[in-house]
Design a protein around this motif. Structure first.
Motif, PDB file in Angstrom:
ATOM      1  N   THR A  68      71.384  57.216  94.922  1.00  0.00           N
ATOM      2  CA  THR A  68      71.622  56.186  95.929  1.00  0.00           C
ATOM      3  C   THR A  68      70.927  56.490  97.246  1.00  0.00           C
ATOM      4  O   THR A  68      70.586  55.585  97.982  1.00  0.00           O
ATOM      5  N   ASN A  69      70.700  57.754  97.571  1.00  0.00           N
ATOM      6  CA  ASN A  69      70.090  58.103  98.852  1.00  0.00           C
ATOM      7  C   ASN A  69      68.658  58.601  98.725  1.00  0.00           C
ATOM      8  O   ASN A  69      68.032  58.924  99.714  1.00  0.00           O
ATOM      9  N   GLY A  70      68.142  58.750  97.542  1.00  0.00           N
ATOM     10  CA  GLY A  70      66.777  59.216  97.364  1.00  0.00           C
ATOM     11  C   GLY A  70      66.697  60.342  96.367  1.00  0.00           C
ATOM     12  O   GLY A  70      67.685  60.798  95.825  1.00  0.00           O
ATOM     13  N   GLY A  71      65.478  60.803  96.130  1.00  0.00           N
ATOM     14  CA  GLY A  71      65.269  61.869  95.159  1.00  0.00           C
ATOM     15  C   GLY A  71      65.231  61.323  93.744  1.00  0.00           C
ATOM     16  O   GLY A  71      65.665  60.213  93.470  1.00  0.00           O
ATOM     17  N   ASN A 125      65.922  66.778  90.834  1.00  0.00           N
ATOM     18  CA  ASN A 125      66.333  67.690  89.776  1.00  0.00           C
ATOM     19  C   ASN A 125      67.578  68.489  90.145  1.00  0.00           C
ATOM     20  O   ASN A 125      67.676  69.682  89.881  1.00  0.00           O
ATOM     21  N   CYS A 126      68.529  67.828  90.787  1.00  0.00           N
ATOM     22  CA  CYS A 126      69.782  68.473  91.190  1.00  0.00           C
ATOM     23  C   CYS A 126      70.941  67.944  90.355  1.00  0.00           C
ATOM     24  O   CYS A 126      70.980  66.770  89.999  1.00  0.00           O
ATOM     25  N   THR A 154      69.149  67.990 101.434  1.00  0.00           N
ATOM     26  CA  THR A 154      68.383  66.788 101.768  1.00  0.00           C
ATOM     27  C   THR A 154      67.073  66.726 100.995  1.00  0.00           C
ATOM     28  O   THR A 154      66.813  65.780 100.269  1.00  0.00           O
ATOM     29  N   THR A 155      66.238  67.744 101.149  1.00  0.00           N
ATOM     30  CA  THR A 155      64.898  67.708 100.550  1.00  0.00           C
ATOM     31  C   THR A 155      64.671  68.803  99.512  1.00  0.00           C
ATOM     32  O   THR A 155      63.682  68.757  98.796  1.00  0.00           O
ATOM     33  N   GLN A 156      65.534  69.792  99.452  1.00  0.00           N
ATOM     34  CA  GLN A 156      65.333  70.903  98.523  1.00  0.00           C
ATOM     35  C   GLN A 156      65.974  70.587  97.180  1.00  0.00           C
ATOM     36  O   GLN A 156      67.119  70.168  97.130  1.00  0.00           O
ATOM     37  N   GLY A 157      65.242  70.813  96.103  1.00  0.00           N
ATOM     38  CA  GLY A 157      65.716  70.418  94.791  1.00  0.00           C
ATOM     39  C   GLY A 157      65.944  71.564  93.832  1.00  0.00           C
ATOM     40  O   GLY A 157      65.922  72.733  94.196  1.00  0.00           O
TER      41      GLY A 157
END
Length: 182
Positions: free
Chosen positions: A36-39, A58-59, A71-74
């Protein structure tokens, strides 16, 4: 067909969706698929799981507040209430209630209740067992430690390159490096 129990204790049914439909679930009460928020390729179940994702991918986050701050780290896996709640790192695994809850950075593995809970800036740690490497609040956690067992390296603040196996091994070590305890 799978069943997921929601907040109101009513079983929810999620049907398998044919890949050809290109349908994407976004939420079911407090459940979310993490997109819903990205990724991309994220999966989150639980209140505020993956809440702040912008581009991390990939979380897997299962549990209330699991991976909430990423936020940006997967490529993280967080299973348990508050697991990896505060992390901004990638490639970490936390399984258990509050496992790596306050970790901000560093690639680590925490398995067990409050394992690595207060280690904020550590790298390369493996903590397996209840309260393993729990550390005091604000502990940097040192790096490259292996702690396996109940209360193992519990008070570690900055000690690094330690190996401790078994009940309470190096429990009160705070800052020493290069120790082995079995």
């Amino acid at each position: 067909m799978g069943f997921i129990k929601g907040n109101d204790d009513v079983a929810r049914t999620i049907k398998n969706i044919d890949d050809e439909t290109n349908a994407n679930a976004t939420s079911l009460n407090d459940l979310t698929d993490g997109t819903t928020n990205g990724g991309d390729n994220n999966l989150g179940f639980g209140e505020d799981a993956l809440l702040n994702v912008t581009s991390a991918g990939n979380c897997i986050a299962i549990g209330k507040h699991a991976l909430m701050s990423t936020t940006t780290q997967g490529s993280n896996v967080a299973i348990g209430q508050y697991a990896l709640k505060s992390t901004t790192s990638s490639m970490s695994v936390a399984i258990g209630t509050q496992a790596s809850q306050n970790a901000l950075s560093g690639v680590s593995v925490a398995i067990g209740y409050r394992a690595l809970v207060n280690s904020t800036n550590s790298q390369g740690n493996v903590a397996i067992g209840p309260l393993a490497m729990e550390g005091p609040i604000g502990a940097s956690g040192g790096g490259n430690n292996t702690a396996v067992g109940y209360l193992v390296m519990k008070e570690n603040r900055t000690g690094g390159h330690n190996t401790a196996l078994g009940y309470r091994a190096l429990e009160f070590n705070t800052d020493s490096d290069y120790n082995v305890a079995v």
